[in-house]
Design a protein around this motif. Structure first.
Motif, PDB file in Angstrom:
ATOM      1  N   GLN A 118       0.836  -1.203   0.000  1.00  0.00           N
ATOM      2  CA  GLN A 118       0.000   0.000   0.000  1.00  0.00           C
ATOM      3  C   GLN A 118       0.870   1.251   0.000  1.00  0.00           C
ATOM      4  OE1 GLN A 118      -2.704  -0.363   3.347  1.00  0.00           O
ATOM      5  NE2 GLN A 118      -4.303  -1.128   1.988  1.00  0.00           N
ATOM      6  N   ALA A 119       0.327   2.316  -0.522  1.00  0.00           N
ATOM      7  CA  ALA A 119       1.026   3.598  -0.507  1.00  0.00           C
ATOM      8  C   ALA A 119       1.407   3.953   0.926  1.00  0.00           C
ATOM      9  CB  ALA A 119       0.160   4.680  -1.114  1.00  0.00           C
ATOM     10  N   GLY A 120       2.620   4.440   1.086  1.00  0.00           N
ATOM     11  CA  GLY A 120       3.145   4.748   2.403  1.00  0.00           C
ATOM     12  C   GLY A 120       3.909   3.616   3.044  1.00  0.00           C
ATOM     13  N   GLY A 121       3.818   2.438   2.448  1.00  0.00           N
ATOM     14  CA  GLY A 121       4.497   1.264   2.981  1.00  0.00           C
ATOM     15  C   GLY A 121       5.939   1.175   2.532  1.00  0.00           C
ATOM     16  N   SER A 122       6.564   0.059   2.884  1.00  0.00           N
ATOM     17  CA  SER A 122       7.982  -0.159   2.608  1.00  0.00           C
ATOM     18  C   SER A 122       8.214  -1.530   1.993  1.00  0.00           C
ATOM     19  CB  SER A 122       8.795  -0.055   3.905  1.00  0.00           C
ATOM     20  OG  SER A 122       8.685   1.220   4.486  1.00  0.00           O
ATOM     21  N   LEU A 123       9.278  -1.609   1.226  1.00  0.00           N
ATOM     22  CA  LEU A 123       9.776  -2.877   0.687  1.00  0.00           C
ATOM     23  C   LEU A 123      11.293  -2.810   0.664  1.00  0.00           C
ATOM     24  CD1 LEU A 123       7.575  -3.708  -2.461  1.00  0.00           C
ATOM     25  CD2 LEU A 123       7.660  -5.010  -0.329  1.00  0.00           C
ATOM     26  N   ARG A 124      11.924  -3.969   0.769  1.00  0.00           N
ATOM     27  CA  ARG A 124      13.361  -4.038   0.576  1.00  0.00           C
ATOM     28  C   ARG A 124      13.661  -5.021  -0.541  1.00  0.00           C
ATOM     29  NH1 ARG A 124      18.482  -5.797   4.412  1.00  0.00           N
ATOM     30  NH2 ARG A 124      17.693  -7.890   3.995  1.00  0.00           N
ATOM     31  N   LEU A 125      14.283  -4.514  -1.577  1.00  0.00           N
ATOM     32  CA  LEU A 125      14.705  -5.355  -2.691  1.00  0.00           C
ATOM     33  C   LEU A 125      16.128  -5.841  -2.446  1.00  0.00           C
ATOM     34  CD1 LEU A 125      13.419  -3.285  -5.747  1.00  0.00           C
ATOM     35  CD2 LEU A 125      12.183  -4.928  -4.318  1.00  0.00           C
ATOM     36  N   SER A 126      16.390  -7.040  -2.925  1.00  0.00           N
ATOM     37  CA  SER A 126      17.735  -7.593  -2.858  1.00  0.00           C
ATOM     38  C   SER A 126      18.199  -7.948  -4.264  1.00  0.00           C
ATOM     39  CB  SER A 126      17.763  -8.851  -1.978  1.00  0.00           C
ATOM     40  OG  SER A 126      17.401  -8.557  -0.655  1.00  0.00           O
ATOM     41  N   CYS A 127      19.502  -7.882  -4.457  1.00  0.00           N
ATOM     42  CA  CYS A 127      20.120  -8.275  -5.721  1.00  0.00           C
ATOM     43  C   CYS A 127      21.295  -9.174  -5.365  1.00  0.00           C
ATOM     44  CB  CYS A 127      20.579  -7.051  -6.493  1.00  0.00           C
ATOM     45  SG  CYS A 127      21.514  -7.430  -7.996  1.00  0.00           S
ATOM     46  N   ALA A 128      21.130 -10.459  -5.643  1.00  0.00           N
ATOM     47  CA  ALA A 128      22.164 -11.428  -5.304  1.00  0.00           C
ATOM     48  C   ALA A 128      23.007 -11.745  -6.532  1.00  0.00           C
ATOM     49  CB  ALA A 128      21.538 -12.700  -4.761  1.00  0.00           C
ATOM     50  N   ALA A 129      24.295 -11.840  -6.317  1.00  0.00           N
ATOM     51  CA  ALA A 129      25.219 -12.120  -7.416  1.00  0.00           C
ATOM     52  C   ALA A 129      25.732 -13.549  -7.335  1.00  0.00           C
ATOM     53  CB  ALA A 129      26.393 -11.154  -7.373  1.00  0.00           C
ATOM     54  N   SER A 130      25.957 -14.124  -8.493  1.00  0.00           N
ATOM     55  CA  SER A 130      26.598 -15.434  -8.581  1.00  0.00           C
ATOM     56  C   SER A 130      27.543 -15.429  -9.777  1.00  0.00           C
ATOM     57  CB  SER A 130      25.561 -16.550  -8.719  1.00  0.00           C
ATOM     58  OG  SER A 130      24.815 -16.389  -9.910  1.00  0.00           O
TER      59      SER A 130
END
Length: 124
Positions: free
Chosen positions: A13-25
């Protein structure tokens, strides 16, 4: 050659948070400067954030400055994008990217490797 895989997208929802991750191999992340870009339907790819190899310098456009934070953990071979105070206009597919030489961090063509993207949808 390094392979990148994004995760952490979803519906919020608007106002919320997310954390994206980018994993390398394939290779470690440490030799690369990293960036996040996004692309919404019908729009051009947009720069979101970038970070130098040692993590000491970061770059943001005005549209996300103060709301998004890019970081990296070279020991874990992972980069992150913490997104707070999300808005409907943040809805897009988010891509992580890596480059050996970070000369123009906002330019997508400067990056050599890309992930497949993760969808972020912000409902208003």
């Amino acid at each position: 050659q390094v392979q990148l895989v994004e995760s952490g997208g979803g519906l919020v929802q608007a106002g919320g948070s997310l954390r994206l991750s980018c994993a390398a191999s394939g290779r470690t992340l440490s030799p690369y400067a990293m960036g996040w870009f996004r692309q919404a339907p019908g729009k051009e790819r947009e720069f979101v954030a970038a970070i130098t190899r040692n993590g000491l310098t970061t770059y943001y456009p005005d549209s996300v400055k103060g709301r998004f934070t890019i970081s990296r953990d070279n020991a874990k071979n992972t980069m992150y994008l913490q997104m707070n105070s999300l808005k409907s206009e943040d809805t897009a597919v988010y891509y992580c990217a890596a480059t050996t030489f970070l000369t123009r961090p906002t330019i997508g063509n400067e990056y050599d490797y890309w992930g497949q993207g993760t969808q972020v949808t912000v409902s208003s």
